[in-house]
Design an enzyme around this catalytic site. Sequence first.
Site, PDB file in Angstrom:
ATOM      1  N   HIS A 311     -22.483  23.089  93.320  1.00  0.00           N
ATOM      2  CA  HIS A 311     -22.051  23.706  94.785  1.00  0.00           C
ATOM      3  C   HIS A 311     -23.282  24.632  94.963  1.00  0.00           C
ATOM      4  O   HIS A 311     -23.676  25.388  94.060  1.00  0.00           O
ATOM      5  CB  HIS A 311     -20.805  24.296  95.000  1.00  0.00           C
ATOM      6  CG  HIS A 311     -20.527  24.537  96.330  1.00  0.00           C
ATOM      7  ND1 HIS A 311     -20.992  25.340  97.380  1.00  0.00           N
ATOM      8  CD2 HIS A 311     -19.967  23.491  97.038  1.00  0.00           C
ATOM      9  CE1 HIS A 311     -20.794  25.175  98.664  1.00  0.00           C
ATOM     10  NE2 HIS A 311     -20.113  23.763  98.557  1.00  0.00           N
ATOM     11  N   ASP A 368     -14.497  18.227  95.993  1.00  0.00           N
ATOM     12  CA  ASP A 368     -14.360  16.754  96.007  1.00  0.00           C
ATOM     13  C   ASP A 368     -13.773  16.111  94.674  1.00  0.00           C
ATOM     14  O   ASP A 368     -13.572  15.064  94.661  1.00  0.00           O
ATOM     15  CB  ASP A 368     -15.690  16.023  95.976  1.00  0.00           C
ATOM     16  CG  ASP A 368     -16.098  16.321  97.694  1.00  0.00           C
ATOM     17  OD1 ASP A 368     -15.303  16.310  98.603  1.00  0.00           O
ATOM     18  OD2 ASP A 368     -17.265  16.796  97.827  1.00  0.00           O
TER      19      ASP A 368
HETATM   20  N1  ACO Z   1     -24.391  17.226  87.733  1.00  0.00           N
HETATM   21  C1  ACO Z   1     -25.381  17.277  86.844  1.00  0.00           C
HETATM   22  N2  ACO Z   1     -26.169  18.274  86.911  1.00  0.00           N
HETATM   23  C2  ACO Z   1     -26.302  18.945  87.851  1.00  0.00           C
HETATM   24  C3  ACO Z   1     -25.087  18.857  89.033  1.00  0.00           C
HETATM   25  C4  ACO Z   1     -24.266  17.755  88.740  1.00  0.00           C
HETATM   26  N3  ACO Z   1     -23.209  17.652  89.524  1.00  0.00           N
HETATM   27  N4  ACO Z   1     -25.338  19.689  90.004  1.00  0.00           N
HETATM   28  C5  ACO Z   1     -26.409  20.250  89.693  1.00  0.00           C
HETATM   29  N5  ACO Z   1     -27.032  19.919  88.395  1.00  0.00           N
HETATM   30  C6  ACO Z   1     -27.939  20.609  87.796  1.00  0.00           C
HETATM   31  C7  ACO Z   1     -29.450  20.338  88.465  1.00  0.00           C
HETATM   32  O1  ACO Z   1     -29.893  18.882  88.029  1.00  0.00           O
HETATM   33  C8  ACO Z   1     -30.216  21.541  88.045  1.00  0.00           C
HETATM   34  O2  ACO Z   1     -30.582  21.241  86.612  1.00  0.00           O
HETATM   35  P1  ACO Z   1     -32.014  21.803  86.268  1.00  0.00           P
HETATM   36  O3  ACO Z   1     -31.853  23.298  86.482  1.00  0.00           O
HETATM   37  O4  ACO Z   1     -32.186  21.481  84.968  1.00  0.00           O
HETATM   38  O5  ACO Z   1     -33.407  21.137  87.195  1.00  0.00           O
HETATM   39  C9  ACO Z   1     -29.280  22.567  88.295  1.00  0.00           C
HETATM   40  O6  ACO Z   1     -28.020  21.989  88.132  1.00  0.00           O
HETATM   41  C10 ACO Z   1     -29.096  23.166  89.518  1.00  0.00           C
HETATM   42  O7  ACO Z   1     -28.782  22.158  90.617  1.00  0.00           O
HETATM   43  P2  ACO Z   1     -29.397  22.191  91.960  1.00  0.00           P
HETATM   44  O8  ACO Z   1     -29.825  20.797  92.410  1.00  0.00           O
HETATM   45  O9  ACO Z   1     -30.927  23.062  92.154  1.00  0.00           O
HETATM   46  O10 ACO Z   1     -28.279  22.647  92.956  1.00  0.00           O
HETATM   47  P3  ACO Z   1     -28.320  22.584  94.617  1.00  0.00           P
HETATM   48  O11 ACO Z   1     -27.705  23.996  94.960  1.00  0.00           O
HETATM   49  O12 ACO Z   1     -29.335  22.148  95.222  1.00  0.00           O
HETATM   50  O13 ACO Z   1     -27.282  21.374  94.457  1.00  0.00           O
HETATM   51  C11 ACO Z   1     -25.304  20.225  94.842  1.00  0.00           C
HETATM   52  C12 ACO Z   1     -25.912  21.397  94.951  1.00  0.00           C
HETATM   53  C13 ACO Z   1     -26.169  19.115  95.716  1.00  0.00           C
HETATM   54  C14 ACO Z   1     -23.860  19.852  95.427  1.00  0.00           C
HETATM   55  C15 ACO Z   1     -25.251  19.601  93.314  1.00  0.00           C
HETATM   56  O14 ACO Z   1     -24.528  20.320  92.637  1.00  0.00           O
HETATM   57  C16 ACO Z   1     -24.703  18.017  93.313  1.00  0.00           C
HETATM   58  O15 ACO Z   1     -25.557  17.099  93.458  1.00  0.00           O
HETATM   59  N6  ACO Z   1     -23.599  17.923  93.007  1.00  0.00           N
HETATM   60  C17 ACO Z   1     -23.007  16.572  92.856  1.00  0.00           C
HETATM   61  C18 ACO Z   1     -22.506  15.940  94.257  1.00  0.00           C
HETATM   62  C19 ACO Z   1     -21.372  16.992  94.790  1.00  0.00           C
HETATM   63  O16 ACO Z   1     -20.455  17.027  94.069  1.00  0.00           O
HETATM   64  N7  ACO Z   1     -21.363  17.134  95.990  1.00  0.00           N
HETATM   65  C20 ACO Z   1     -20.547  17.559  96.987  1.00  0.00           C
HETATM   66  C21 ACO Z   1     -20.705  19.230  97.106  1.00  0.00           C
HETATM   67  S1  ACO Z   1     -19.459  20.093  97.852  1.00  0.00           S
HETATM   68  C22 ACO Z   1     -19.523  19.588  99.389  1.00  0.00           C
HETATM   69  O17 ACO Z   1     -20.646  19.608  99.939  1.00  0.00           O
HETATM   70  C23 ACO Z   1     -18.453  19.158 100.076  1.00  0.00           C
END
Ligand code: ACO
Length: 436
Positions: A311, A368
Amino acid sequence: MPTNETATLTFRGKTFDFPVLTGTENEVAIDISKLRKHTGAVALDYGYVNTGACKSAITYLDGEQGILRYRGYPVEDLAQNSRFVEVAYLLINGRMPDKNEREQWSALLNRHSMMHEDMRHFFYSYPERAHPMAILSAMVVSLSTFYPELSQHRPEEPDEAINIAATRLMSKMRTIAAFSYKKSIGEPFVYPRHDLKYCANFLNMMFSSPVCSYEIKPEVLQALNILLILHADHEQNCSTSAVRLVGSARVNLYASVGAGICALWGPLHGGANQMVINMLEDIAASGKSVQQYVDDVKSSKGGKLLYGFGHRVYKTYDPRAKIIKASCDRVLKALKINDPMLDMAQELESIAMRDEYFISRNLYPNVDFYSGIIYRAIGIPKEMFTVMFALGRLPGWIAQWKESREDPMFKLQRPRQIYIGPNVRMVKEAERTSEL
Ligand code: ACO
């Protein structure tokens, strides 16, 4: 609230002071609204990770502590002691309804629950496999053609007109959602009933038919109320910001909420609830173990995600996910359902929570992750999961749209950019054409 503090920026040999503000929970902000005027430079902040776009009195969220409150009330308290419609009233009006207001609000929701009969025909024009989120957004925007009196987001629009539009939307979106499901399974539409409360009415429109009545189980009703409450608002997330941004062009409520529905559909946002079940189904179909799947995610270096994890704001367990997980256990037990998806989800969570990759990045289950298991138990297909999220989020969108409209700082939202394209150049001789 303004403070006596200032933040000083030194840029190209000059110093500039910017006001510092604090919120009621002591979050600190540096007000850079005059940054460009004073320095000639803009702030660049991909994904708005550090950017506050407004002041808001609706929802307080502390991602480090795992705190979520609507209008000051902790979500845990609301999920245990309130119904969704009361929480909707709280979000939209800023206070809990008293007994009279509750009755009036229920009566209004009933009065506005029918859709114009002409709108019913729209459902027949969509292709068979149309995603319900596409139908929902189109139908919600279409409401503005039937109720054009709120066609402009005018500052002078009387509160009464706004309140009626909000009530209409709250009530009709539920009917639209249920009709889109009925259309997708080829069953006749079931009309709303005035003797049923909001959630019961929705379940009845979804699951009863002319040949078969639907028994509304209290456990299902409770689980649905909790899910909708937990989705009801989440401050300036992607879809809510879309509602505010579109609304900032003085677009009407229906069209602004339509934009929010489209933003919510994305798999990184609300669409993640459907993606979680897709992911669990893929794991089961692939014959791989859950551990192998987690290893694939890690080695993909961001190419493959664990949906329902991570998140932007929460760097600890999402407080909503905790409540949903407990509700999931309760409802499956009450309905005597043994869903292998739940076992797989729990295994996935337990592996991820012990893994350095997820621990070091603060990746915990989000709202979710378990919600889909409850929806499945209730009988809601996965294509409808994000529609359910939208139904829950609607009062938040309405409240945020209203708040932005009433904000004395109301302004068209229009970000800047840093242009990185070619410098000026002219069409060359060989590129010229006289064809029209
Ligand atoms: N699975 C694997 N790796 C992940 C995940 C995940 N779900 N989420 C983040 N990471 C990793 C990224 O690859 C990144 O790795 P790195 O540092 O090696 O490059 C690190 O964690 C940081 O992630 P960011 O993408 O910078 O985090 P951001 O805050 O931009 O993303 C997001 C948040 C979009 C929710 C992300 O965690 C994600 O894509 N989750 C999966 C989709 C999801 O469940 N979305 C629902 C969110 S809740 C809502 O909106 C209702």
